[in-house]
Design a protein around this motif. Structure first.
Motif, PDB file in Angstrom:
ATOM      1  N   ILE A 100       0.855  -1.181   0.000  1.00  0.00           N
ATOM      2  CA  ILE A 100       0.000   0.000   0.000  1.00  0.00           C
ATOM      3  C   ILE A 100       0.893   1.233   0.000  1.00  0.00           C
ATOM      4  CG2 ILE A 100      -1.774   1.305   1.244  1.00  0.00           C
ATOM      5  CD1 ILE A 100      -2.717  -1.360   2.434  1.00  0.00           C
ATOM      6  N   HIS A 101       0.711   2.067  -1.009  1.00  0.00           N
ATOM      7  CA  HIS A 101       1.535   3.263  -1.149  1.00  0.00           C
ATOM      8  C   HIS A 101       1.446   4.127   0.114  1.00  0.00           C
ATOM      9  CE1 HIS A 101       3.399   6.777  -2.974  1.00  0.00           C
ATOM     10  NE2 HIS A 101       2.349   7.505  -2.634  1.00  0.00           N
ATOM     11  N   GLY A 102       2.626   4.526   0.618  1.00  0.00           N
ATOM     12  CA  GLY A 102       2.690   5.372   1.807  1.00  0.00           C
ATOM     13  C   GLY A 102       2.722   4.610   3.105  1.00  0.00           C
ATOM     14  N   LYS A 103       2.486   3.288   3.055  1.00  0.00           N
ATOM     15  CA  LYS A 103       2.530   2.471   4.272  1.00  0.00           C
ATOM     16  C   LYS A 103       3.745   1.554   4.267  1.00  0.00           C
ATOM     17  CE  LYS A 103      -2.379   2.701   5.398  1.00  0.00           C
ATOM     18  NZ  LYS A 103      -3.604   1.935   5.724  1.00  0.00           N
ATOM     19  N   ASN A 104       3.729   0.537   3.405  1.00  0.00           N
ATOM     20  CA  ASN A 104       4.880  -0.372   3.374  1.00  0.00           C
ATOM     21  C   ASN A 104       5.640  -0.297   2.050  1.00  0.00           C
ATOM     22  OD1 ASN A 104       2.878  -1.568   1.859  1.00  0.00           O
ATOM     23  ND2 ASN A 104       3.242  -3.648   2.630  1.00  0.00           N
ATOM     24  N   CYS A 105       5.352   0.737   1.244  1.00  0.00           N
ATOM     25  CA  CYS A 105       6.071   0.920  -0.018  1.00  0.00           C
ATOM     26  C   CYS A 105       5.860   2.342  -0.508  1.00  0.00           C
ATOM     27  CB  CYS A 105       5.590  -0.069  -1.076  1.00  0.00           C
ATOM     28  SG  CYS A 105       3.974   0.363  -1.798  1.00  0.00           S
ATOM     29  N   HIS A 106       6.600   2.688  -1.527  1.00  0.00           N
ATOM     30  CA  HIS A 106       6.352   3.941  -2.245  1.00  0.00           C
ATOM     31  C   HIS A 106       6.300   3.609  -3.726  1.00  0.00           C
ATOM     32  CE1 HIS A 106       6.225   8.396  -2.060  1.00  0.00           C
ATOM     33  NE2 HIS A 106       6.555   8.278  -3.334  1.00  0.00           N
ATOM     34  N   ILE A 107       5.319   4.182  -4.418  1.00  0.00           N
ATOM     35  CA  ILE A 107       5.142   3.938  -5.853  1.00  0.00           C
ATOM     36  C   ILE A 107       5.583   5.173  -6.621  1.00  0.00           C
ATOM     37  CG2 ILE A 107       3.420   3.603  -7.672  1.00  0.00           C
ATOM     38  CD1 ILE A 107       1.893   1.799  -5.725  1.00  0.00           C
ATOM     39  N   TYR A 108       6.444   4.957  -7.614  1.00  0.00           N
ATOM     40  CA  TYR A 108       6.977   6.054  -8.427  1.00  0.00           C
ATOM     41  C   TYR A 108       6.458   5.941  -9.853  1.00  0.00           C
ATOM     42  CZ  TYR A 108      10.100   6.657  -4.487  1.00  0.00           C
ATOM     43  OH  TYR A 108      10.596   6.856  -3.223  1.00  0.00           O
ATOM     44  N   ARG A 148       9.327  -0.855   1.570  1.00  0.00           N
ATOM     45  CA  ARG A 148      10.015  -0.266   2.724  1.00  0.00           C
ATOM     46  C   ARG A 148      11.074  -1.223   3.248  1.00  0.00           C
ATOM     47  NH1 ARG A 148       6.284   2.775   6.828  1.00  0.00           N
ATOM     48  NH2 ARG A 148       6.319   4.141   5.004  1.00  0.00           N
ATOM     49  N   GLU A 149      10.751  -2.513   3.269  1.00  0.00           N
ATOM     50  CA  GLU A 149      11.717  -3.544   3.637  1.00  0.00           C
ATOM     51  C   GLU A 149      12.027  -4.367   2.393  1.00  0.00           C
ATOM     52  OE1 GLU A 149      13.006  -3.698   6.609  1.00  0.00           O
ATOM     53  OE2 GLU A 149      11.682  -2.180   7.524  1.00  0.00           O
ATOM     54  N   LYS A 150      13.268  -4.757   2.232  1.00  0.00           N
ATOM     55  CA  LYS A 150      13.647  -5.500   1.041  1.00  0.00           C
ATOM     56  C   LYS A 150      12.789  -6.751   0.889  1.00  0.00           C
ATOM     57  CE  LYS A 150      17.599  -7.337  -1.482  1.00  0.00           C
ATOM     58  NZ  LYS A 150      19.067  -7.560  -1.478  1.00  0.00           N
ATOM     59  N   ALA A 151      12.268  -6.962  -0.327  1.00  0.00           N
ATOM     60  CA  ALA A 151      11.319  -8.048  -0.570  1.00  0.00           C
ATOM     61  C   ALA A 151      11.973  -9.176  -1.357  1.00  0.00           C
ATOM     62  CB  ALA A 151      10.111  -7.521  -1.346  1.00  0.00           C
ATOM     63  N   ALA A 152      11.542 -10.406  -1.078  1.00  0.00           N
ATOM     64  CA  ALA A 152      12.010 -11.571  -1.830  1.00  0.00           C
ATOM     65  C   ALA A 152      11.123 -11.738  -3.058  1.00  0.00           C
ATOM     66  CB  ALA A 152      11.976 -12.816  -0.955  1.00  0.00           C
ATOM     67  N   VAL A 153      11.289 -10.835  -4.013  1.00  0.00           N
ATOM     68  CA  VAL A 153      10.480 -10.826  -5.235  1.00  0.00           C
ATOM     69  C   VAL A 153      11.398 -11.054  -6.427  1.00  0.00           C
ATOM     70  CG1 VAL A 153       9.007  -9.425  -6.737  1.00  0.00           C
ATOM     71  CG2 VAL A 153       8.740  -9.294  -4.261  1.00  0.00           C
ATOM     72  N   SER A 154      10.948 -11.890  -7.354  1.00  0.00           N
ATOM     73  CA  SER A 154      11.738 -12.190  -8.548  1.00  0.00           C
ATOM     74  C   SER A 154      11.086 -11.587  -9.785  1.00  0.00           C
ATOM     75  CB  SER A 154      11.867 -13.706  -8.734  1.00  0.00           C
ATOM     76  OG  SER A 154      12.488 -14.303  -7.624  1.00  0.00           O
ATOM     77  N   ALA A 155      11.901 -11.221 -10.756  1.00  0.00           N
ATOM     78  CA  ALA A 155      11.373 -10.759 -12.035  1.00  0.00           C
ATOM     79  C   ALA A 155      10.523 -11.854 -12.661  1.00  0.00           C
ATOM     80  CB  ALA A 155      12.517 -10.381 -12.963  1.00  0.00           C
ATOM     81  N   GLY A 156       9.397 -11.475 -13.195  1.00  0.00           N
ATOM     82  CA  GLY A 156       8.488 -12.425 -13.814  1.00  0.00           C
ATOM     83  C   GLY A 156       7.293 -12.774 -12.954  1.00  0.00           C
TER      84      GLY A 156
END
Length: 444
Positions: free
Chosen positions: A232-240, A282-290
């Motif tokens: 959620i933008h402004g809570k646990n991430c920022h969207i650009y 906000r915290e580094k995520a274990a997300v992969s491309a794709g």
């Protein structure tokens, strides 16, 4: 379904033909993915060669448009340095060509053997075109294999029409993640967000209770779910998003998202795509491309689409652009998304498509025929409509809420297999030249 043609005559003696379609229920309206055509590369390259570059040769350098051959395996690693780790072969190819290819005096020059080998593969499969302007620069333009002709897709449907804006102009390819024929802008069906909203533009939204509204909407309003995590933008991430943020911040993990895919991941700043956005957790995520992306926040919407600016909101005719439009290269407000071409709301005429609703909330679809590219004769053929003229026409025909869909050379309505008007891309002999599009709407 009701279809009728009406001709308007302006005080100058010029005429404007329009086709109006009406039917009973928004549930009958759905999104259509045309059958891809191998001819899309030549058609898009032809638009550059015949129209864009000749109109402004000192704006363009060497435009290298390419598509991937079928079943193509990319020979270079998916870790693309400053572009991040990618899972999409077309993005990887664009990154490699951007870094390893220059056109000098009309001939390709390579920085490494890998890029040269890939170029030779493209040439062997007839998958690359070069269109040259006057500037000594090379611009890489990847083309998705997703564009097709509406006339060759779902021909048994009662009605079909082109729909969303998509990346087409060379300057729209702001990053390696932006590919010609990539649609952008909100698409919602039965509460499911098929594509997220961008640029905070107006959208036509039909609620499940039948209420129709036109309002601004942006991806930051939605929850973005990747794997088991909801952002959620402004809570646990920022969207650009562009144009305010051409790059994500230094030192942040960047998830590059286009449509419903994470197309790249990088621990550090990346260029923000014109056709998508960058999410920085906000915290580094274990997300992969794709990985797949889903969106929540529009479960009450039965149908929604976000393309151009509005023409009517609750019966009030627009007299200017109420959505902001940008030049993505210089970040200047200009009235066309995202492109270098300024459009005068009251005077610039073109072929146009409008989706709207009457006072009872019933769907209405309008095609304003455009002037022929060659051989236009005032008073005999349609002159095309400005936004101001179109708002007047829509109000006259009974619309109270209305937004522009993609217009210009893409504009057409098909009833079964027939057009009742003509597309504006017409050759000197009067024959029509349909443009391939990546998506449309179908009335079932």
């Amino acid at each position: 379904m009701e279809s009728r043609i009406k001709t308007y005559t302006y005080p100058t003696g010029e005429i404007q033909r329009v086709q109006l379609l009406r039917w009973d229920s928004w549930e009958a309206l759905d999104f259509l993915s045309p059958t891809p055509t191998d001819g899309a590369l030549d058609r898009f390259a032809g638009i550059y060669r015949d129209f864009l570059v000749p109109a402004a040769p000192f704006v363009f350098g060497h435009l290298v448009m390419f598509r991937l051959p079928e079943n193509c395996s990319i020979a270079f690693p998916f870790e693309t340095g400053k572009f991040g780790t990618v899972a999409d072969p077309l993005t990887a190819a664009a990154a490699a060509l951007k870094e390893g290819l220059r056109i000098v005096n009309g001939k390709p020059h390579f920085k490494n053997a890998q890029t040269k080998a890939f170029w030779q593969l493209l040439e062997a499969h007839d998958c690359v075109r070069i269109v040259s302007g006057k500037l000594p620069i090379t611009t890489i333009i990847p083309l998705k294999n997703n564009a097709g002709y509406l006339t060759q897709s779902a021909a048994d449907a009662p009605a079909r029409v082109n729909a969303s804006f998509f990346i087409m102009d060379p300057f729209d390819c702001a990053t390696v993640y932006d590919h010609v024929s990539e649609p952008f802008g909100l698409c919602v069906k039965d509460g499911t967000v098929i594509r997220p909203p961008l640029y905070n533009r107006e959208a036509l939204l039909v609620k499940k209770d039948g209420a129709v509204t036109v309002r601004h909407t942006d991806v930051r309003e939605l929850s973005v779910r990747i794997g088991e995590t909801t952002y959620i933008h402004g809570k646990n991430c920022h969207i650009y998003t562009r144009p305010r943020h051409p790059f994500s911040p230094i030192g942040k993990q960047a998830l590059v998202i286009v449509g419903t895919k994470v197309v790249a991941v990088r621990n550090g700043s990346v260029a923000v795509p014109a056709s998508g956005f960058v999410l920085c957790p906000r915290e580094k995520a274990a997300v992969s491309a794709g990985e797949s992306v889903t969106y929540q926040g529009m479960e009450d919407i039965s149908f929604g689409i976000q393309v151009g600016s509005s023409l009517l909101r609750n019966g009030i005719k627009a007299d200017r652009f109420h959505s902001r439009f940008y030049n993505i290269r210089h970040l200047e407000p200009v009235p066309y998304p995202p492109s270098l071409y300024p459009v005068n709301f009251a005077k610039a005429r073109a072929a146009r498509i409008v989706l709207g609703a009457d006072a009872a909330g019933k769907p209405m679809l309008l095609w304003a025929e455009g002037a022929a590219k060659f051989g236009y004769e005032p008073g005999k053929g349609s002159c095309g409509a400005s936004q101001t003229e179109l708002a007047e026409i829509c109000a006259d025909l009974g619309m109270v809420n209305a937004v522009n869909l993609d217009g210009g050379g893409s504009a057409q309505i098909l009833l079964g297999k027939k057009r009742l008007l003509e597309v504006s891309d017409r050759k000197g002999d009067g024959s029509q030249s349909e443009r391939p599009v990546p998506n449309g709407l179908i009335v079932r």
